[in-house]
Write an enzyme that holds these catalytic residues in place. Structure first.
Site, PDB file in Angstrom:
ATOM      1  CG  ASN A  52      -3.950  -4.367  11.156  1.00  0.00           C
ATOM      2  OD1 ASN A  52      -2.814  -4.260  10.063  1.00  0.00           O
ATOM      3  ND2 ASN A  52      -4.724  -3.460  11.525  1.00  0.00           N
TER       4      ASN A  52
ATOM      5  CD  GLU B 116      -0.889 -10.512   8.226  1.00  0.00           C
ATOM      6  OE1 GLU B 116      -0.288 -11.066   7.837  1.00  0.00           O
ATOM      7  OE2 GLU B 116      -1.465 -10.403   7.456  1.00  0.00           O
TER       8      GLU B 116
ATOM      9  NE  ARG C 173      -8.874  -0.339   1.978  1.00  0.00           N
ATOM     10  CZ  ARG C 173      -8.349   0.165   2.585  1.00  0.00           C
ATOM     11  NH1 ARG C 173      -7.767  -0.779   3.275  1.00  0.00           N
ATOM     12  NH2 ARG C 173      -7.512   1.046   2.539  1.00  0.00           N
TER      13      ARG C 173
ATOM     14  NE  ARG D 225      -5.037   4.428   8.211  1.00  0.00           N
ATOM     15  CZ  ARG D 225      -4.557   2.893   8.156  1.00  0.00           C
ATOM     16  NH1 ARG D 225      -4.129   3.028   8.721  1.00  0.00           N
ATOM     17  NH2 ARG D 225      -3.465   2.900   6.889  1.00  0.00           N
TER      18      ARG D 225
ATOM     19  CE1 TYR E 247      -7.933  -0.079   7.499  1.00  0.00           C
ATOM     20  CE2 TYR E 247      -8.057   2.342   6.683  1.00  0.00           C
ATOM     21  CZ  TYR E 247      -7.971   1.262   6.578  1.00  0.00           C
ATOM     22  OH  TYR E 247      -6.531   1.051   6.256  1.00  0.00           O
TER      23      TYR E 247
ATOM     24  CB  ALA F 106       0.894   0.132   4.572  1.00  0.00           C
TER      25      ALA F 106
ATOM     26  CG  HIS G  29      -5.265  -7.350   7.352  1.00  0.00           C
ATOM     27  ND1 HIS G  29      -3.876  -6.163   7.264  1.00  0.00           N
ATOM     28  CD2 HIS G  29      -4.617  -8.516   7.669  1.00  0.00           C
ATOM     29  CE1 HIS G  29      -3.204  -7.206   7.482  1.00  0.00           C
ATOM     30  NE2 HIS G  29      -2.796  -7.623   7.093  1.00  0.00           N
TER      31      HIS G  29
ATOM     32  N   PRO H 222       1.729   0.480  11.473  1.00  0.00           N
ATOM     33  CG  PRO H 222       2.599   0.507   9.224  1.00  0.00           C
ATOM     34  CD  PRO H 222       2.613  -0.284  10.344  1.00  0.00           C
ATOM     35  CG  ASN H 223      -0.302   5.733   8.546  1.00  0.00           C
ATOM     36  OD1 ASN H 223       0.141   6.187   9.100  1.00  0.00           O
ATOM     37  ND2 ASN H 223       0.150   4.204   7.853  1.00  0.00           N
TER      38      ASN H 223
HETATM   39  C1  DQA Z   1      -4.925  -2.739   7.595  1.00  0.00           C
HETATM   40  C2  DQA Z   1      -4.788  -2.906   5.239  1.00  0.00           C
HETATM   41  C3  DQA Z   1      -3.589  -2.789   5.041  1.00  0.00           C
HETATM   42  O1  DQA Z   1      -3.565  -2.490   3.572  1.00  0.00           O
HETATM   43  C4  DQA Z   1      -3.067  -0.832   5.485  1.00  0.00           C
HETATM   44  O2  DQA Z   1      -2.546  -0.349   4.955  1.00  0.00           O
HETATM   45  C5  DQA Z   1      -3.543  -0.809   7.057  1.00  0.00           C
HETATM   46  C6  DQA Z   1      -4.795  -0.536   7.523  1.00  0.00           C
HETATM   47  C7  DQA Z   1      -6.013  -3.212   7.859  1.00  0.00           C
HETATM   48  O3  DQA Z   1      -6.458  -3.244   9.178  1.00  0.00           O
HETATM   49  O4  DQA Z   1      -6.937  -3.494   7.348  1.00  0.00           O
HETATM   50  O5  DQA Z   1      -2.772   0.113   7.414  1.00  0.00           O
HETATM   51  O6  DQA Z   1      -4.214  -3.019   7.642  1.00  0.00           O
END
Ligand code: DQA
Length: 146
Positions: free
Chosen positions: A74, A98, A107, A18, A23, A77, A100, A10-11
């Protein structure tokens, strides 16, 4: 040819727009194009997916169970609370790494814990898009070693 699934949660479709301070300015398309170049160098192929929906992510993890050699995920959240995605990763036999983009450990406290990482072979955090490249190298080289 070895095939790997690259799954963004998501996102992550909002990359570039964003929170660029966290990011960066590059987009999901930029990421996928960079990874495509890397895959060509490594002689493998990639399947790219992104969804904002937990069930869709789970369905893709299952759908490719017999068809891919590994997964780079990835989970966004969902990392921090989705036992369902964790169980989906645990349900397939291909290796998962995984990734990030941000350093989740610098954070908010809720980002410090991953419920999914324990069922992966490893986790890469805080290296930006480079983390996906390194994950791909690790999957490809890991397979050559075994
Ligand atoms: C993330 C870190 C997560 O905490 C966050 O919710 C994201 C992006 C990252 O790639 O740093 O959506 O996975």
């Amino acid at each position: 040819m070895k095939t790997y699934l690259v799954l963004n949660g998501p996102n992550l479709n909002r990359l570039g727009l964003r929170e660029p301070g966290v990011y960066g300015h590059a987009t999901l398309t930029d990421l996928e194009q960079q990874l495509q170049v890397k895959a060509q160098e490594l002689g493998c192929q990639l399947i790219f997916k992104q969804s904002n929906h937990e069930g869709q992510i789970i369905d893709w993890i299952h759908e490719y169970a017999e068809d891919v050699n590994g997964l780079i995920i990835n989970p966004g959240a969902f990392t921090h609370y989705s036992y369902a995605i964790r169980d989906a990763i645990a349900s397939v036999s291909y290796p998962t790494i995984e990734v990030h983009i941000s350093n989740v450990h610098t954070r908010e406290a809720f980002r410090h814990h991953s419920v999914t990482a324990p069922v992966t072979v490893g986790q890469i955090v805080g290296l930006g898009f480079k983390g996906y490249h390194l994950a791909l190298i690790a999957l490809v080289e890991g397979e050559n070693e075994s």
